[in-house]
Scaffold this motif. Structure first.
Motif, PDB file in Angstrom:
ATOM      1  N   PHE A   1      -1.257  10.615   1.974  1.00  0.00           N
ATOM      2  CA  PHE A   1       0.143  10.449   2.354  1.00  0.00           C
ATOM      3  C   PHE A   1       0.956   9.896   1.184  1.00  0.00           C
ATOM      4  O   PHE A   1       2.092  10.341   0.949  1.00  0.00           O
ATOM      5  CB  PHE A   1       0.271   9.515   3.565  1.00  0.00           C
ATOM      6  CG  PHE A   1       0.187  10.213   4.889  1.00  0.00           C
ATOM      7  CD1 PHE A   1       1.231  10.962   5.365  1.00  0.00           C
ATOM      8  CD2 PHE A   1      -0.959  10.111   5.662  1.00  0.00           C
ATOM      9  CE1 PHE A   1       1.163  11.603   6.584  1.00  0.00           C
ATOM     10  CE2 PHE A   1      -1.058  10.750   6.884  1.00  0.00           C
ATOM     11  CZ  PHE A   1       0.011  11.498   7.347  1.00  0.00           C
ATOM     12  N   MET A   2       0.397   8.945   0.451  1.00  0.00           N
ATOM     13  CA  MET A   2       1.129   8.361  -0.673  1.00  0.00           C
ATOM     14  C   MET A   2       1.322   9.376  -1.803  1.00  0.00           C
ATOM     15  O   MET A   2       2.380   9.418  -2.433  1.00  0.00           O
ATOM     16  CB  MET A   2       0.422   7.110  -1.173  1.00  0.00           C
ATOM     17  CG  MET A   2       0.512   5.950  -0.189  1.00  0.00           C
ATOM     18  SD  MET A   2      -0.118   4.395  -0.832  1.00  0.00           S
ATOM     19  CE  MET A   2      -1.883   4.606  -0.619  1.00  0.00           C
ATOM     20  N   ILE A   3       0.319  10.224  -2.053  1.00  0.00           N
ATOM     21  CA  ILE A   3       0.435  11.251  -3.094  1.00  0.00           C
ATOM     22  C   ILE A   3       1.478  12.296  -2.695  1.00  0.00           C
ATOM     23  O   ILE A   3       2.312  12.706  -3.514  1.00  0.00           O
ATOM     24  CB  ILE A   3      -0.939  11.898  -3.372  1.00  0.00           C
ATOM     25  CG1 ILE A   3      -1.848  10.887  -4.060  1.00  0.00           C
ATOM     26  CG2 ILE A   3      -0.791  13.159  -4.212  1.00  0.00           C
ATOM     27  CD1 ILE A   3      -3.289  11.327  -4.189  1.00  0.00           C
ATOM     28  N   ILE A   4       1.435  12.711  -1.444  1.00  0.00           N
ATOM     29  CA  ILE A   4       2.424  13.681  -0.962  1.00  0.00           C
ATOM     30  C   ILE A   4       3.825  13.081  -1.055  1.00  0.00           C
ATOM     31  O   ILE A   4       4.790  13.764  -1.432  1.00  0.00           O
ATOM     32  CB  ILE A   4       2.090  14.122   0.480  1.00  0.00           C
ATOM     33  CG1 ILE A   4       0.815  14.966   0.486  1.00  0.00           C
ATOM     34  CG2 ILE A   4       3.246  14.890   1.104  1.00  0.00           C
ATOM     35  CD1 ILE A   4       0.245  15.231   1.860  1.00  0.00           C
ATOM     36  N   ALA A   5       3.942  11.791  -0.727  1.00  0.00           N
ATOM     37  CA  ALA A   5       5.241  11.128  -0.827  1.00  0.00           C
ATOM     38  C   ALA A   5       5.742  11.141  -2.267  1.00  0.00           C
ATOM     39  O   ALA A   5       6.926  11.391  -2.513  1.00  0.00           O
ATOM     40  CB  ALA A   5       5.131   9.699  -0.310  1.00  0.00           C
ATOM     41  N   GLY A   6       4.857  10.885  -3.209  1.00  0.00           N
ATOM     42  CA  GLY A   6       5.251  10.927  -4.617  1.00  0.00           C
ATOM     43  C   GLY A   6       5.717  12.311  -5.041  1.00  0.00           C
ATOM     44  O   GLY A   6       6.721  12.456  -5.749  1.00  0.00           O
ATOM     45  N   ALA A   7       4.994  13.335  -4.597  1.00  0.00           N
ATOM     46  CA  ALA A   7       5.378  14.708  -4.936  1.00  0.00           C
ATOM     47  C   ALA A   7       6.732  15.062  -4.321  1.00  0.00           C
ATOM     48  O   ALA A   7       7.576  15.692  -4.972  1.00  0.00           O
ATOM     49  CB  ALA A   7       4.306  15.679  -4.456  1.00  0.00           C
ATOM     50  N   LEU A   8       6.962  14.654  -3.080  1.00  0.00           N
ATOM     51  CA  LEU A   8       8.254  14.906  -2.443  1.00  0.00           C
ATOM     52  C   LEU A   8       9.379  14.161  -3.163  1.00  0.00           C
ATOM     53  O   LEU A   8      10.493  14.683  -3.298  1.00  0.00           O
ATOM     54  CB  LEU A   8       8.229  14.496  -0.970  1.00  0.00           C
ATOM     55  CG  LEU A   8       7.541  15.450  -0.005  1.00  0.00           C
ATOM     56  CD1 LEU A   8       7.548  14.866   1.405  1.00  0.00           C
ATOM     57  CD2 LEU A   8       8.198  16.811  -0.015  1.00  0.00           C
ATOM     58  N   GLY A   9       9.093  12.945  -3.607  1.00  0.00           N
ATOM     59  CA  GLY A   9      10.095  12.180  -4.346  1.00  0.00           C
ATOM     60  C   GLY A   9      10.477  12.864  -5.646  1.00  0.00           C
ATOM     61  O   GLY A   9      11.658  12.964  -5.986  1.00  0.00           O
TER      62      GLY A   9
ATOM     63  N   MET B   1      14.143  14.491  -6.521  1.00  0.00           N
ATOM     64  CA  MET B   1      14.927  14.112  -7.699  1.00  0.00           C
ATOM     65  C   MET B   1      15.308  15.340  -8.526  1.00  0.00           C
ATOM     66  O   MET B   1      16.387  15.378  -9.117  1.00  0.00           O
ATOM     67  CB  MET B   1      14.127  13.129  -8.569  1.00  0.00           C
ATOM     68  CG  MET B   1      13.892  11.776  -7.917  1.00  0.00           C
ATOM     69  SD  MET B   1      15.398  10.897  -7.519  1.00  0.00           S
ATOM     70  CE  MET B   1      15.962  10.441  -9.142  1.00  0.00           C
ATOM     71  N   ASN B   2      14.447  16.337  -8.555  1.00  0.00           N
ATOM     72  CA  ASN B   2      14.747  17.547  -9.319  1.00  0.00           C
ATOM     73  C   ASN B   2      15.772  18.434  -8.616  1.00  0.00           C
ATOM     74  O   ASN B   2      16.546  19.112  -9.281  1.00  0.00           O
ATOM     75  CB  ASN B   2      13.474  18.345  -9.587  1.00  0.00           C
ATOM     76  CG  ASN B   2      12.634  17.713 -10.672  1.00  0.00           C
ATOM     77  OD1 ASN B   2      13.169  17.126 -11.606  1.00  0.00           O
ATOM     78  ND2 ASN B   2      11.332  17.815 -10.547  1.00  0.00           N
ATOM     79  N   LEU B   3      15.754  18.442  -7.289  1.00  0.00           N
ATOM     80  CA  LEU B   3      16.676  19.304  -6.553  1.00  0.00           C
ATOM     81  C   LEU B   3      18.096  18.744  -6.548  1.00  0.00           C
ATOM     82  O   LEU B   3      19.063  19.489  -6.663  1.00  0.00           O
ATOM     83  CB  LEU B   3      16.190  19.517  -5.123  1.00  0.00           C
ATOM     84  CG  LEU B   3      14.932  20.360  -4.973  1.00  0.00           C
ATOM     85  CD1 LEU B   3      14.524  20.451  -3.513  1.00  0.00           C
ATOM     86  CD2 LEU B   3      15.149  21.753  -5.545  1.00  0.00           C
ATOM     87  N   GLY B   4      18.222  17.451  -6.378  1.00  0.00           N
ATOM     88  CA  GLY B   4      19.541  16.832  -6.350  1.00  0.00           C
ATOM     89  C   GLY B   4      20.293  17.155  -5.063  1.00  0.00           C
ATOM     90  O   GLY B   4      19.786  17.816  -4.156  1.00  0.00           O
TER      91      GLY B   4
ATOM     92  N   ALA C   1      17.430  13.763   1.506  1.00  0.00           N
ATOM     93  CA  ALA C   1      16.534  14.091   2.623  1.00  0.00           C
ATOM     94  C   ALA C   1      15.071  13.927   2.204  1.00  0.00           C
ATOM     95  O   ALA C   1      14.266  13.321   2.932  1.00  0.00           O
ATOM     96  CB  ALA C   1      16.791  15.515   3.104  1.00  0.00           C
ATOM     97  N   LEU C   2      14.728  14.449   1.027  1.00  0.00           N
ATOM     98  CA  LEU C   2      13.340  14.353   0.566  1.00  0.00           C
ATOM     99  C   LEU C   2      12.956  12.928   0.176  1.00  0.00           C
ATOM    100  O   LEU C   2      11.825  12.502   0.413  1.00  0.00           O
ATOM    101  CB  LEU C   2      13.098  15.317  -0.591  1.00  0.00           C
ATOM    102  CG  LEU C   2      13.082  16.799  -0.216  1.00  0.00           C
ATOM    103  CD1 LEU C   2      12.938  17.662  -1.457  1.00  0.00           C
ATOM    104  CD2 LEU C   2      11.955  17.094   0.755  1.00  0.00           C
ATOM    105  N   LEU C   3      13.882  12.184  -0.428  1.00  0.00           N
ATOM    106  CA  LEU C   3      13.569  10.809  -0.784  1.00  0.00           C
ATOM    107  C   LEU C   3      13.365   9.941   0.458  1.00  0.00           C
ATOM    108  O   LEU C   3      12.474   9.090   0.485  1.00  0.00           O
ATOM    109  CB  LEU C   3      14.669  10.216  -1.667  1.00  0.00           C
ATOM    110  CG  LEU C   3      14.671  10.688  -3.118  1.00  0.00           C
ATOM    111  CD1 LEU C   3      15.822  10.042  -3.883  1.00  0.00           C
ATOM    112  CD2 LEU C   3      13.354  10.396  -3.802  1.00  0.00           C
ATOM    113  N   THR C   4      14.172  10.162   1.486  1.00  0.00           N
ATOM    114  CA  THR C   4      13.993   9.420   2.731  1.00  0.00           C
ATOM    115  C   THR C   4      12.634   9.732   3.345  1.00  0.00           C
ATOM    116  O   THR C   4      11.892   8.838   3.764  1.00  0.00           O
ATOM    117  CB  THR C   4      15.115   9.758   3.732  1.00  0.00           C
ATOM    118  OG1 THR C   4      16.363   9.469   3.115  1.00  0.00           O
ATOM    119  CG2 THR C   4      14.970   8.968   5.012  1.00  0.00           C
ATOM    120  N   THR C   5      12.293  11.016   3.379  1.00  0.00           N
ATOM    121  CA  THR C   5      10.989  11.429   3.906  1.00  0.00           C
ATOM    122  C   THR C   5       9.856  10.855   3.054  1.00  0.00           C
ATOM    123  O   THR C   5       8.841  10.393   3.586  1.00  0.00           O
ATOM    124  CB  THR C   5      10.893  12.968   3.938  1.00  0.00           C
ATOM    125  OG1 THR C   5      11.991  13.486   4.690  1.00  0.00           O
ATOM    126  CG2 THR C   5       9.592  13.433   4.556  1.00  0.00           C
ATOM    127  N   ALA C   6      10.046  10.860   1.738  1.00  0.00           N
ATOM    128  CA  ALA C   6       9.015  10.347   0.835  1.00  0.00           C
ATOM    129  C   ALA C   6       8.785   8.852   1.054  1.00  0.00           C
ATOM    130  O   ALA C   6       7.641   8.391   1.079  1.00  0.00           O
ATOM    131  CB  ALA C   6       9.409  10.614  -0.615  1.00  0.00           C
TER     132      ALA C   6
END
Length: 146
Positions: A90-98, A102-105, A111-116
Motif C-alpha cells: 500500500f505504501m509503495i502504491i501510494a508513492g507511485a500515485l503521488g 505530481m506529473n499530471l498536475g 485527487a491522486l495526492l489525496t488518494t496517495a
C-alpha cells in the motif's frame, strides 16, 4: 514519463536495485550488539557455574528461571509477514500515485495526492499492526486456548 529529467522506467529500475542491495546488506552484515534471549540465558548459566554457593548464585538462578519462562512464552508469538507485505505494498502504491499525480498536475494531482496520502496511512497502520508480535492461534501452529 519523465520525473526530474529521468525516465520513470529507469527510476524504477534504480529503486529496485537499491532495495535489493539494501536487503542483501542487511542479511550479510552481522547483528552488532544484539543478543538473543537464548544468548543471555547461556551467558548467565555460564556465570552461575563460576559463582560459589550463596545469595548471588540463588538470585542469578531466579533470574535465569524468569528468562526461561519468558522464552517459553515468546515461542508462541510471531509476526504476520503477509500483513506486513500488504502494508508495504500500500505504501509503495501510494508513492507511485503521488509521483503520477505530481506529473499530471491540475485537478488530477489533487485527487491522486489525496488518494496517495490515504493509501500511505492505511499501509503504515497495517504494517505497524502486523509487525507487532502476537500469540499464534491454533490454525497458525500455536496452542489451543479454550
Amino acid at each position: 514519463m519523465t520525473v526530474a529529467g529521468v525516465q520513470f522506467s529507469e527510476l524504477v529500475q534504480v529503486a529496485i536495485g537499491v532495495v535489493a542491495v539494501a536487503g542483501a546488506l542487511l542479511k550479510i552484515l552481522p547483528a552488532r550488539g544484539r543478543t538473543t534471549l537464548r544468548d543471555d540465558i547461556r551467558t548467565d548459566a555460564e556465570i552461575v557455574g563460576l559463582l560459589p554457593e550463596g545469595k548471588a548464585r540463588e538470585r542469578l538462578m531466579e533470574h535465569i528461571d524468569g528468562l526461561v519462562a519468558r522464552l517459553a512464552e515468546e515461542q508462541g508469538h510471531r509476526r504476520d509477514p503477509a500483513g506486513m507485505a500488504l502494508g508495504v505494498s500500500f505504501m509503495i502504491i501510494a508513492g507511485a500515485l503521488g509521483i503520477l499525480g505530481m506529473n499530471l498536475g491540475g485537478w488530477a494531482m489533487w485527487a491522486l495526492l489525496t488518494t496517495a496520502v490515504l493509501l500511505f496511512c492505511f499501509g503504515l497502520i497495517g504494517f505497524s499492526m502486523e509487525a507487532e508480535k502476537r500469540a499464534r492461534g491454533e490454525a497458525d501452529g500455536g496452542e489451543r486456548t479454550a
